[in-house]
Write a protein that holds these residues in place. Structure first.
Motif, PDB file in Angstrom:
ATOM      1  N   VAL A   1      52.907 -13.826 -66.911  1.00  0.00           N
ATOM      2  CA  VAL A   1      52.739 -15.277 -66.821  1.00  0.00           C
ATOM      3  C   VAL A   1      52.821 -15.958 -68.185  1.00  0.00           C
ATOM      4  O   VAL A   1      52.356 -17.090 -68.347  1.00  0.00           O
ATOM      5  CB  VAL A   1      51.396 -15.633 -66.133  1.00  0.00           C
ATOM      6  N   GLN A   2      53.416 -15.291 -69.160  1.00  0.00           N
ATOM      7  CA  GLN A   2      53.563 -15.925 -70.480  1.00  0.00           C
ATOM      8  C   GLN A   2      54.778 -16.835 -70.465  1.00  0.00           C
ATOM      9  O   GLN A   2      55.905 -16.384 -70.295  1.00  0.00           O
ATOM     10  CB  GLN A   2      53.717 -14.876 -71.585  1.00  0.00           C
ATOM     11  N   ARG A   3      54.551 -18.134 -70.668  1.00  0.00           N
ATOM     12  CA  ARG A   3      55.636 -19.108 -70.681  1.00  0.00           C
ATOM     13  C   ARG A   3      56.055 -19.475 -72.097  1.00  0.00           C
ATOM     14  O   ARG A   3      57.071 -20.141 -72.277  1.00  0.00           O
ATOM     15  CB  ARG A   3      55.190 -20.386 -69.948  1.00  0.00           C
ATOM     16  N   SER A   4      55.287 -19.069 -73.096  1.00  0.00           N
ATOM     17  CA  SER A   4      55.649 -19.370 -74.483  1.00  0.00           C
ATOM     18  C   SER A   4      56.702 -18.381 -74.953  1.00  0.00           C
ATOM     19  O   SER A   4      56.862 -17.295 -74.387  1.00  0.00           O
ATOM     20  CB  SER A   4      54.421 -19.314 -75.387  1.00  0.00           C
ATOM     21  N   TRP A   5      57.432 -18.780 -76.000  1.00  0.00           N
ATOM     22  CA  TRP A   5      58.537 -17.958 -76.479  1.00  0.00           C
ATOM     23  C   TRP A   5      58.034 -16.796 -77.342  1.00  0.00           C
ATOM     24  O   TRP A   5      57.164 -17.003 -78.191  1.00  0.00           O
ATOM     25  CB  TRP A   5      59.489 -18.826 -77.295  1.00  0.00           C
ATOM     26  N   PRO A   6      58.535 -15.543 -77.139  1.00  0.00           N
ATOM     27  CA  PRO A   6      59.495 -15.167 -76.097  1.00  0.00           C
ATOM     28  C   PRO A   6      58.801 -15.075 -74.742  1.00  0.00           C
ATOM     29  O   PRO A   6      57.693 -14.540 -74.638  1.00  0.00           O
ATOM     30  CB  PRO A   6      59.994 -13.797 -76.560  1.00  0.00           C
ATOM     31  N   GLU A   7      59.454 -15.575 -73.723  1.00  0.00           N
ATOM     32  CA  GLU A   7      58.837 -15.610 -72.407  1.00  0.00           C
ATOM     33  C   GLU A   7      58.727 -14.212 -71.799  1.00  0.00           C
ATOM     34  O   GLU A   7      59.589 -13.371 -71.998  1.00  0.00           O
ATOM     35  CB  GLU A   7      59.641 -16.513 -71.461  1.00  0.00           C
ATOM     36  N   LYS A   8      57.644 -14.026 -71.059  1.00  0.00           N
ATOM     37  CA  LYS A   8      57.455 -12.797 -70.288  1.00  0.00           C
ATOM     38  C   LYS A   8      57.343 -13.203 -68.822  1.00  0.00           C
ATOM     39  O   LYS A   8      56.333 -13.776 -68.403  1.00  0.00           O
ATOM     40  CB  LYS A   8      56.187 -12.065 -70.737  1.00  0.00           C
ATOM     41  N   GLN A   9      58.386 -12.911 -68.056  1.00  0.00           N
ATOM     42  CA  GLN A   9      58.435 -13.346 -66.669  1.00  0.00           C
ATOM     43  C   GLN A   9      58.840 -12.214 -65.722  1.00  0.00           C
ATOM     44  O   GLN A   9      59.284 -12.473 -64.607  1.00  0.00           O
ATOM     45  CB  GLN A   9      59.424 -14.504 -66.524  1.00  0.00           C
ATOM     46  N   ASP A  10      58.704 -10.951 -66.155  1.00  0.00           N
ATOM     47  CA  ASP A  10      59.018  -9.838 -65.271  1.00  0.00           C
ATOM     48  C   ASP A  10      57.937  -9.707 -64.196  1.00  0.00           C
ATOM     49  O   ASP A  10      56.789 -10.135 -64.389  1.00  0.00           O
ATOM     50  CB  ASP A  10      59.107  -8.525 -66.063  1.00  0.00           C
ATOM     51  N   SER A  11      58.298  -9.098 -63.078  1.00  0.00           N
ATOM     52  CA  SER A  11      57.323  -8.894 -62.002  1.00  0.00           C
ATOM     53  C   SER A  11      57.614  -7.588 -61.287  1.00  0.00           C
ATOM     54  O   SER A  11      58.747  -7.080 -61.315  1.00  0.00           O
ATOM     55  CB  SER A  11      57.360 -10.061 -61.011  1.00  0.00           C
ATOM     56  N   ALA A  12      56.582  -7.037 -60.640  1.00  0.00           N
ATOM     57  CA  ALA A  12      56.722  -5.771 -59.930  1.00  0.00           C
ATOM     58  C   ALA A  12      55.887  -5.809 -58.662  1.00  0.00           C
ATOM     59  O   ALA A  12      54.801  -6.410 -58.630  1.00  0.00           O
ATOM     60  CB  ALA A  12      56.283  -4.600 -60.810  1.00  0.00           C
ATOM     61  N   ALA A  13      56.414  -5.179 -57.602  1.00  0.00           N
ATOM     62  CA  ALA A  13      55.673  -5.021 -56.344  1.00  0.00           C
ATOM     63  C   ALA A  13      55.181  -3.580 -56.259  1.00  0.00           C
ATOM     64  O   ALA A  13      55.933  -2.638 -56.557  1.00  0.00           O
ATOM     65  CB  ALA A  13      56.569  -5.359 -55.158  1.00  0.00           C
ATOM     66  N   ILE A  14      53.929  -3.402 -55.835  1.00  0.00           N
ATOM     67  CA  ILE A  14      53.306  -2.073 -55.844  1.00  0.00           C
ATOM     68  C   ILE A  14      52.648  -1.813 -54.502  1.00  0.00           C
ATOM     69  O   ILE A  14      51.854  -2.636 -54.015  1.00  0.00           O
ATOM     70  CB  ILE A  14      52.274  -1.967 -56.989  1.00  0.00           C
ATOM     71  N   ASP A  15      52.979  -0.705 -53.907  1.00  0.00           N
ATOM     72  CA  ASP A  15      52.430  -0.324 -52.601  1.00  0.00           C
ATOM     73  C   ASP A  15      50.923  -0.103 -52.725  1.00  0.00           C
ATOM     74  O   ASP A  15      50.477   0.715 -53.542  1.00  0.00           O
ATOM     75  CB  ASP A  15      53.110   0.954 -52.110  1.00  0.00           C
ATOM     76  N   PRO A  16      50.123  -0.805 -51.914  1.00  0.00           N
ATOM     77  CA  PRO A  16      48.656  -0.674 -52.038  1.00  0.00           C
ATOM     78  C   PRO A  16      48.123   0.664 -51.554  1.00  0.00           C
ATOM     79  O   PRO A  16      46.997   1.030 -51.897  1.00  0.00           O
ATOM     80  CB  PRO A  16      48.130  -1.815 -51.175  1.00  0.00           C
ATOM     81  N   ALA A  17      48.916   1.400 -50.774  1.00  0.00           N
ATOM     82  CA  ALA A  17      48.433   2.682 -50.263  1.00  0.00           C
ATOM     83  C   ALA A  17      48.677   3.818 -51.235  1.00  0.00           C
ATOM     84  O   ALA A  17      47.845   4.716 -51.373  1.00  0.00           O
ATOM     85  CB  ALA A  17      49.118   2.994 -48.924  1.00  0.00           C
ATOM     86  N   THR A  18      49.807   3.778 -51.928  1.00  0.00           N
ATOM     87  CA  THR A  18      50.184   4.900 -52.789  1.00  0.00           C
ATOM     88  C   THR A  18      50.174   4.560 -54.268  1.00  0.00           C
ATOM     89  O   THR A  18      50.192   5.464 -55.109  1.00  0.00           O
ATOM     90  CB  THR A  18      51.598   5.382 -52.408  1.00  0.00           C
TER      91      THR A  18
ATOM     92  N   LEU B   1      55.177  -4.100 -68.036  1.00  0.00           N
ATOM     93  CA  LEU B   1      54.623  -5.441 -67.873  1.00  0.00           C
ATOM     94  C   LEU B   1      53.384  -5.582 -68.757  1.00  0.00           C
ATOM     95  O   LEU B   1      52.270  -5.176 -68.385  1.00  0.00           O
ATOM     96  CB  LEU B   1      54.264  -5.717 -66.405  1.00  0.00           C
ATOM     97  N   GLY B   2      53.579  -6.153 -69.954  1.00  0.00           N
ATOM     98  CA  GLY B   2      52.471  -6.350 -70.882  1.00  0.00           C
ATOM     99  C   GLY B   2      51.768  -7.666 -70.638  1.00  0.00           C
ATOM    100  O   GLY B   2      52.229  -8.526 -69.879  1.00  0.00           O
ATOM    101  N   ASP B   3      50.630  -7.851 -71.298  1.00  0.00           N
ATOM    102  CA  ASP B   3      49.841  -9.080 -71.155  1.00  0.00           C
ATOM    103  C   ASP B   3      50.613 -10.302 -71.639  1.00  0.00           C
ATOM    104  O   ASP B   3      51.467 -10.178 -72.532  1.00  0.00           O
ATOM    105  CB  ASP B   3      48.533  -8.949 -71.949  1.00  0.00           C
ATOM    106  N   PRO B   4      50.303 -11.467 -71.051  1.00  0.00           N
ATOM    107  CA  PRO B   4      49.372 -11.702 -69.952  1.00  0.00           C
ATOM    108  C   PRO B   4      50.027 -11.478 -68.589  1.00  0.00           C
ATOM    109  O   PRO B   4      51.213 -11.773 -68.421  1.00  0.00           O
ATOM    110  CB  PRO B   4      49.002 -13.170 -70.132  1.00  0.00           C
ATOM    111  N   VAL B   5      49.244 -10.943 -67.641  1.00  0.00           N
ATOM    112  CA  VAL B   5      49.759 -10.711 -66.293  1.00  0.00           C
ATOM    113  C   VAL B   5      48.801 -11.323 -65.276  1.00  0.00           C
ATOM    114  O   VAL B   5      47.643 -11.611 -65.583  1.00  0.00           O
ATOM    115  CB  VAL B   5      49.938  -9.208 -65.994  1.00  0.00           C
ATOM    116  N   GLU B   6      49.321 -11.472 -64.070  1.00  0.00           N
ATOM    117  CA  GLU B   6      48.506 -11.933 -62.937  1.00  0.00           C
ATOM    118  C   GLU B   6      48.728 -10.958 -61.792  1.00  0.00           C
ATOM    119  O   GLU B   6      49.870 -10.636 -61.447  1.00  0.00           O
ATOM    120  CB  GLU B   6      48.911 -13.339 -62.524  1.00  0.00           C
ATOM    121  N   ILE B   7      47.632 -10.491 -61.191  1.00  0.00           N
ATOM    122  CA  ILE B   7      47.702  -9.563 -60.059  1.00  0.00           C
ATOM    123  C   ILE B   7      47.447 -10.363 -58.788  1.00  0.00           C
ATOM    124  O   ILE B   7      46.384 -10.977 -58.631  1.00  0.00           O
ATOM    125  CB  ILE B   7      46.656  -8.440 -60.193  1.00  0.00           C
ATOM    126  N   VAL B   8      48.422 -10.355 -57.891  1.00  0.00           N
ATOM    127  CA  VAL B   8      48.297 -11.085 -56.622  1.00  0.00           C
ATOM    128  C   VAL B   8      48.121 -10.065 -55.504  1.00  0.00           C
ATOM    129  O   VAL B   8      49.012  -9.230 -55.282  1.00  0.00           O
ATOM    130  CB  VAL B   8      49.537 -11.954 -56.361  1.00  0.00           C
TER     131      VAL B   8
END
Length: 467
Positions: free
Chosen positions: A319-336, A298-305
């Motif tokens: 969060v890149q909406r310009s071409w080529p779009e970057k719309q991948d996402s990942a969930a990450i366990d906050p404990a590990t 997941l390269g820039d630009p990203v948003e951490i929620v």
């Protein structure tokens, strides 16, 4: 002996050529002409507002970069600080509210945005963006931000003006009404242009109403595809038609997916850690979270929620909406700090991808400046067409019959084998696009009533004259 005079080829009597039989679609032209006339007359003010505000919105992206340059850009330094230090600096300067998201600096000269929700005086649908220098942790300013594209106050104001005229949910009906009718008016204009003889389409050497009509048709045909696109994509997130589109996509299994944000195990207290940007006392911090997302590509630009509650994971999304779009996402366990789920844009269903691309193209993001210039040209074309349309209405008047409409009864000339399927298609479209169907039904009722009144008056006139 008399000699009959010779007859030249030019003087020979010409055999009459039978007139070409009219196409069975020809009776539709008066019907389309009447619909195009009335729809253009009454819907044009709404389209004019939508085109003008859309023109402003397309220009707002570049204006935003100029107006908020101090907040958005920073001098390029040597090394960027850890994201946790940047968030800590933002929280020290603005302790109110909670951290709802963090957008790390996506470029060497770009600031980091720490987004705060629940801040007093900030609209519930907006966040307060704290702009931090990633090299020095200096807070460069704060601005309200809206939406997934990170719109700042200027663009937000224009966006809301274009969408609902600052009238809330009821105001959104204006834009849906305009989008519902734009493709009908554009399609009708194309049909009328194609049905005219080639000689009547010419603009050069003409004057008056015919010249205006020629220009109107030429500009309209060239811009028609763009109008169809704006109409379709505008309806995608409208109130009523948008809901119908969402239901259709869901029924087909093509709704937009989302990464699973459920964390593994029971890790109490992570909600608090998320609110403070992660401090290491309750699991890993933001720096480890971001590093885990980078490891998944997941390269820039990203948003951490941050996690929504104690059982949720961090979500890092591109969060890149310009071409080529970057719309991948990942969930990450906050404990590990382990990645628990990854969603790739390549795995989106087709309709979800088309919806994403359509919206981004409609809003001028997909192809950046080129996209925005194209939208401005389309908006200017629509404004020009509306002005020329009203000018033709003015030029069409004769004496007391100023701007006289097209005669009624055109539908009676349409063959049943064409009229019946046409009515069925219109009924289905009217149900699916209610702000097209309801006004069209009302127009037909009013037109029939007025026609009946005019017919009865015409029948009484001869009797009054005889008396």
């Amino acid at each position: 002996m008399s000699i009959a005079p010779s007859t030249s080829t030019d003087e020979a009597p010409k055999v009459a050529t039978p007139a070409p039989s009219p196409s069975r679609w020809a009776p539709l032209r008066p019907l389309v002409l009447r619909l195009h006339f009335y729809a253009g007359l009454f819907v044009a003010p709404f389209l004019l507002v939508a085109a003008t505000t859309g023109l402003l919105y397309a220009a707002s992206f570049q204006a935003e970069k100029i107006v908020y340059a101090d907040e958005m850009t920073v001098p390029v330094g040597d090394t960027k600080l850890p994201i946790s230090e940047q968030v800590a600096a933002a929280r020290k300067a603005h302790p109110d509210g909670t951290v709802s998201a963090v957008r790390p600096s996506p470029a060497d000269d770009a600031s980091t945005r720490v987004l705060l929700s629940g801040v007093k005086g900030v609209d519930d649908t907006h966040t307060l963006a704290v702009f931090v220098d990633p090299y020095t942790a200096e807070v460069r300013g704060v601005l309200e931000q809206y939406g997934s594209t990170g719109a700042l106050p200027l663009r937000t104001w224009i966006d809301e003006f274009h969408r609902d005229l600052h009238l809330g949910e009821n105001g959104r009906l204006y834009s849906e009404f305009a989008a519902s009718w734009l493709w009908v008016i554009a399609g009708g204009g194309v049909v009328l242009w194609l049905s005219r003889r080639r000689a009547l389409r010419k603009v050069r050497g003409t004057s008056g109403r015919r010249r205006t009509l020629g220009l109107h048709g030429t500009v309209g045909v060239w811009a028609a595809i763009g109008f169809f696109f704006l109409s379709a994509t505008g309806l995608t997130w409208s109130t009523y038609t948008g809901a119908n589109i969402d239901e259709l996509r869901t029924s087909l299994g093509h709704s937009t997916p989302s990464v699973s944000a459920t964390a593994g195990g029971d890790h109490g207290g992570h909600g608090a850690a998320a609110g403070s940007g992660g401090n290491g006392d309750h699991g890993v911090g933001l720096d480890e979270i971001l590093a885990a997302a980078r490891s998944e590509g997941l390269g820039d630009p990203v948003e951490i929620v941050p996690p929504a509650d104690a059982s949720s994971a961090y979500v890092v999304k591109q969060v890149q909406r310009s071409w080529p779009e970057k719309q991948d996402s990942a969930a990450i366990d906050p404990a590990t700090g382990e990645v628990t789920d990854v969603l790739r844009f390549d795995d989106y269903p087709l309709l979800a991808k088309l919806t994403r691309w359509g919206i981004d193209l409609h809003t001028g993001i997909l192809f950046g400046l080129v996209n925005q210039i194209a939208l401005m040209l389309l908006a200017l074309s629509l404004i020009l067409l509306i002005v020329m349309g009203y000018r033709m209405w003015w030029q069409r008047g004769r004496g007391s019959a100023f701007g006289r409409p097209i005669p009624r009864g055109a539908w009676q000339q349409v063959p049943p084998q064409i009229l019946v399927p046409l009515v069925a298609v219109i009924a289905v479209l009217g149900y699916f696009v209610p702000l097209l169907g309801i006004p069209l039904a009302a127009f037909i009722v009013v037109d029939v009533v007025l026609g009946e009144i005019a017919h009865r008056r015409g029948r009484r006139t001869p009797r009054n004259a005889e008396a």
